[in-house]
Motif scaffolding. Structure first.
Motif, mmCIF file in Angstrom:
data_model
loop_
_atom_site.group_PDB
_atom_site.id
_atom_site.type_symbol
_atom_site.label_atom_id
_atom_site.label_comp_id
_atom_site.label_asym_id
_atom_site.label_seq_id
_atom_site.Cartn_x
_atom_site.Cartn_y
_atom_site.Cartn_z
ATOM 1 N N GLY A 275 2.076 4.797 -4.493
ATOM 2 C CA GLY A 275 1.174 5.119 -3.401
ATOM 3 C C GLY A 275 0.710 3.919 -2.607
ATOM 4 O O GLY A 275 1.474 2.994 -2.307
ATOM 5 N N MET A 276 -0.559 3.914 -2.261
ATOM 6 C CA MET A 276 -1.126 2.856 -1.427
ATOM 7 C C MET A 276 -1.048 1.493 -2.095
ATOM 8 O O MET A 276 -0.942 0.459 -1.421
ATOM 9 N N ASP A 277 -1.083 1.462 -3.431
ATOM 10 C CA ASP A 277 -1.028 0.178 -4.147
ATOM 11 C C ASP A 277 0.284 -0.556 -3.914
ATOM 12 O O ASP A 277 0.338 -1.785 -4.013
ATOM 13 N N GLY A 278 1.354 0.172 -3.592
ATOM 14 C CA GLY A 278 2.649 -0.448 -3.402
ATOM 15 C C GLY A 278 2.894 -0.930 -1.983
ATOM 16 O O GLY A 278 3.929 -1.557 -1.721
ATOM 17 N N VAL B 176 -0.613 -5.238 5.441
ATOM 18 C CA VAL B 176 -0.472 -4.812 6.829
ATOM 19 C C VAL B 176 -0.136 -3.323 6.911
ATOM 20 O O VAL B 176 -0.733 -2.571 7.697
ATOM 21 N N THR B 177 0.811 -2.880 6.090
ATOM 22 C CA THR B 177 1.208 -1.470 6.111
ATOM 23 C C THR B 177 0.072 -0.575 5.636
ATOM 24 O O THR B 177 -0.174 0.499 6.187
ATOM 25 N N ARG B 178 -0.639 -1.016 4.627
ATOM 26 C CA ARG B 178 -1.778 -0.229 4.134
ATOM 27 C C ARG B 178 -2.818 -0.052 5.237
ATOM 28 O O ARG B 178 -3.360 1.039 5.429
ATOM 29 N N ALA B 179 -3.064 -1.118 6.002
ATOM 30 C CA ALA B 179 -4.031 -1.034 7.092
ATOM 31 C C ALA B 179 -3.577 -0.037 8.152
ATOM 32 O O ALA B 179 -4.400 0.680 8.742
ATOM 33 N N LEU C 44 0.083 10.920 -2.078
ATOM 34 C CA LEU C 44 0.172 9.503 -2.425
ATOM 35 C C LEU C 44 -0.623 8.606 -1.482
ATOM 36 O O LEU C 44 -0.891 7.447 -1.813
ATOM 37 N N SER C 45 -0.989 9.098 -0.305
ATOM 38 C CA SER C 45 -1.635 8.255 0.704
ATOM 39 C C SER C 45 -3.130 8.562 0.784
ATOM 40 O O SER C 45 -3.558 9.693 0.543
ATOM 41 N N VAL C 46 -3.901 7.535 1.147
ATOM 42 C CA VAL C 46 -5.352 7.672 1.236
ATOM 43 C C VAL C 46 -5.798 7.383 2.664
ATOM 44 O O VAL C 46 -5.565 6.301 3.200
ATOM 45 N N ASN C 47 -6.407 8.382 3.286
ATOM 46 C CA ASN C 47 -7.055 8.247 4.587
ATOM 47 C C ASN C 47 -7.766 9.570 4.833
ATOM 48 O O ASN C 47 -7.196 10.498 5.407
ATOM 49 N N PRO C 48 -9.018 9.678 4.386
ATOM 50 C CA PRO C 48 -9.703 10.977 4.442
ATOM 51 C C PRO C 48 -9.985 11.468 5.853
ATOM 52 O O PRO C 48 -10.221 12.672 6.059
ATOM 53 N N VAL D 147 1.378 8.087 12.143
ATOM 54 C CA VAL D 147 2.170 7.560 11.027
ATOM 55 C C VAL D 147 3.017 8.690 10.456
ATOM 56 O O VAL D 147 2.525 9.807 10.259
ATOM 57 N N VAL D 148 4.278 8.394 10.221
ATOM 58 C CA VAL D 148 5.154 9.304 9.479
ATOM 59 C C VAL D 148 5.407 8.668 8.110
ATOM 60 O O VAL D 148 5.819 7.509 8.024
ATOM 61 N N LEU D 149 5.145 9.416 7.051
ATOM 62 C CA LEU D 149 5.374 8.932 5.692
ATOM 63 C C LEU D 149 6.699 9.475 5.167
ATOM 64 O O LEU D 149 6.974 10.678 5.264
ATOM 65 N N VAL D 150 7.508 8.580 4.605
ATOM 66 C CA VAL D 150 8.775 8.971 3.991
ATOM 67 C C VAL D 150 8.872 8.292 2.630
ATOM 68 O O VAL D 150 8.076 7.415 2.296
#
Length: 401
Positions: A16-19, A23-26, A43-47, A74-77
């Motif tokens: 998830g976000m830990d990986g 910059v990408t997390r931001a 897996l992603s955090v942004n409420p 953002v598109v998550l893959v």
């Protein structure tokens, strides 16, 4: 003034976000809207971000993304967005200067690391959302494969493909949830595979051939006996010469006019990654044989058209190569030649005097190479052995320049 990119394609793993890099997390944390599958959203955090699931049908994806143009999107893959993933599809529709890709370790890299395999020496394939049969073309002695699968049943299907072709001793490993707390591994051989595996998995295969295994090289010239046929087909040695003249290339399209049992089109597709073929055949029984051969030999995407030439050629995508094995006429040649792309290759085989006469006239008018091919096979003559000749084949080939 250059507009800043508005769409970020982010690869995310089981951690998830830990990986993600800082910059990408931001980027994910600042997004106004996030598009992805259920597990990506988990897996992603942004409420605060609006969440959008993959649209159905998937072709609606680009329309959905275009509607987000004025928002931080953002598109998550999973893994690397440009390695058997949606990033390439998006990149074909949206200009590169409007996109930013954020790659993550791919399933191939993670699986190779788990197996201790050099990724440069492995064939990487996907059957996720694609016909499973297309991996058959890659079953070779001592070949290592890493396959992105399509679900729970896929490893069992592939195990049967291997076993049926004499590769039952091949070692198989399924890896699931790699890089996360729930990572699992399942090991076995194709012949005794009985594991129940998670739906989202990656399959590693170390191909081991038995002494009687089927040898199906991707170099053209498969044995005639491997094809269902009514006897009307381009025979092995002539087929090898024909496909060589057609020059299969990655992603190239072949028109196989008078496809019969599909032997030339199938060999073309096997010979180069992502090569495509359209077979035009008016007889339903021969189209059925071609379809069965395509499945058995790992080219399930062979497209078959019921029609007669030249009428059936109208509206087809422009080809990179054309083979005319039946239905030759000046009208057919003219329609095919007009449609052929620059640097396209055309090959015509003829066995009758009437077709040979037509070929000679075309050769005189357009040039190219004109050759006569004949194969003699050793067969019993009483208690002795002699040569039995096959019908000679006149072959004309040329490149469109």
């Amino acid at each position: 003034m250059v507009n800043a990119p508005w769409l970020h394609i982010v690869g995310i793993g089981e951690d998830g976000m830990d990986g993600l890099t800082p910059v990408t997390r931001a980027v994910v944390e600042a997004a106004e809207v996030i598009v992805g599958g259920d597990r990506h959203h988990t897996l992603s955090v942004n409420p605060d971000a609006e969440r959008i699931a993959w649209p159905s049908p998937f072709d609606a994806m680009i329309t959905t993304l275009e509607s987000l143009r004025n928002r931080r999107a953002v598109v998550l893959v999973t893994g690397d967005p440009l390695w058997f993933s949606v990033g390439a599809r998006i990149g074909r529709a949206i200009p590169a200067d409007q996109l930013v890709y954020h790659p993550q370790l791919s399933a191939f890299q993670l699986a190779a690391a788990r197996m201790g395999w050099s990724l440069a020496d492995v064939e990487t394939l996907t059957v996720h959302g694609r016909p499973v049969e297309q991996m058959i073309a890659f079953i070779q002695p001592d070949q290592r494969l890493i396959v992105l699968t399509t679900g729970v049943e896929t490893p069992t299907q592939i195990a049967k493909f291997l076993t049926d072709r004499g590769f039952g001793n091949s070692r198989m490993t399924v890896l699931a949830a790699m890089g996360g707390e729930r990572e699992e591994r399942f090991d076995g051989t194709a012949a005794d595979w009985s594991h129940t595996v998670p739906a989202f998995n990656t399959l590693c295969i170390d191909c081991v051939a038995a002494p009687d295994a089927a040898l199906l090289p991707r170099v053209p010239g498969l044995a005639d006996a491997l094809f269902q046929s009514d006897g009307t087909m381009t025979k092995q040695e002539v087929r090898a010469a024909t496909v060589a003249k057609l020059m299969p290339m990655r992603g190239a399209l072949l028109w196989d006019i008078g496809t019969g049992c599909g032997s030339v089109a199938i060999e073309w597709m096997r010979a180069a990654r992502y090569a495509r073929a359209i077979g035009i055949e008016p007889r339903a029984d021969r189209r059925a044989m071609a379809a069965a051969n395509a499945l058995a030999l790992g080219t399930p995407k062979l497209e078959l058209i019921d029609g007669t030439v030249p009428d059936a050629l109208g509206g087809l995508a422009a080809p990179d190569a054309i083979f005319i094995g039946g239905g030759l006429s000046r009208a057919t040649f003219d329609a095919a030649w007009d449609a052929l792309r620059p640097l396209g290759r055309l090959v015509v085989n003829a066995v009758t005097l009437e077709s040979e006469t037509e070929l000679f006239a075309l050769y005189r008018a357009f040039g190219g190479d004109l050759v006569k091919l004949q194969v003699n096979r050793a067969e019993p003559v009483g208690r002795l052995t002699g040569w039995r000749p096959s019908m000679p084949v006149t072959q004309w080939s040329l490149v469109k320049r």
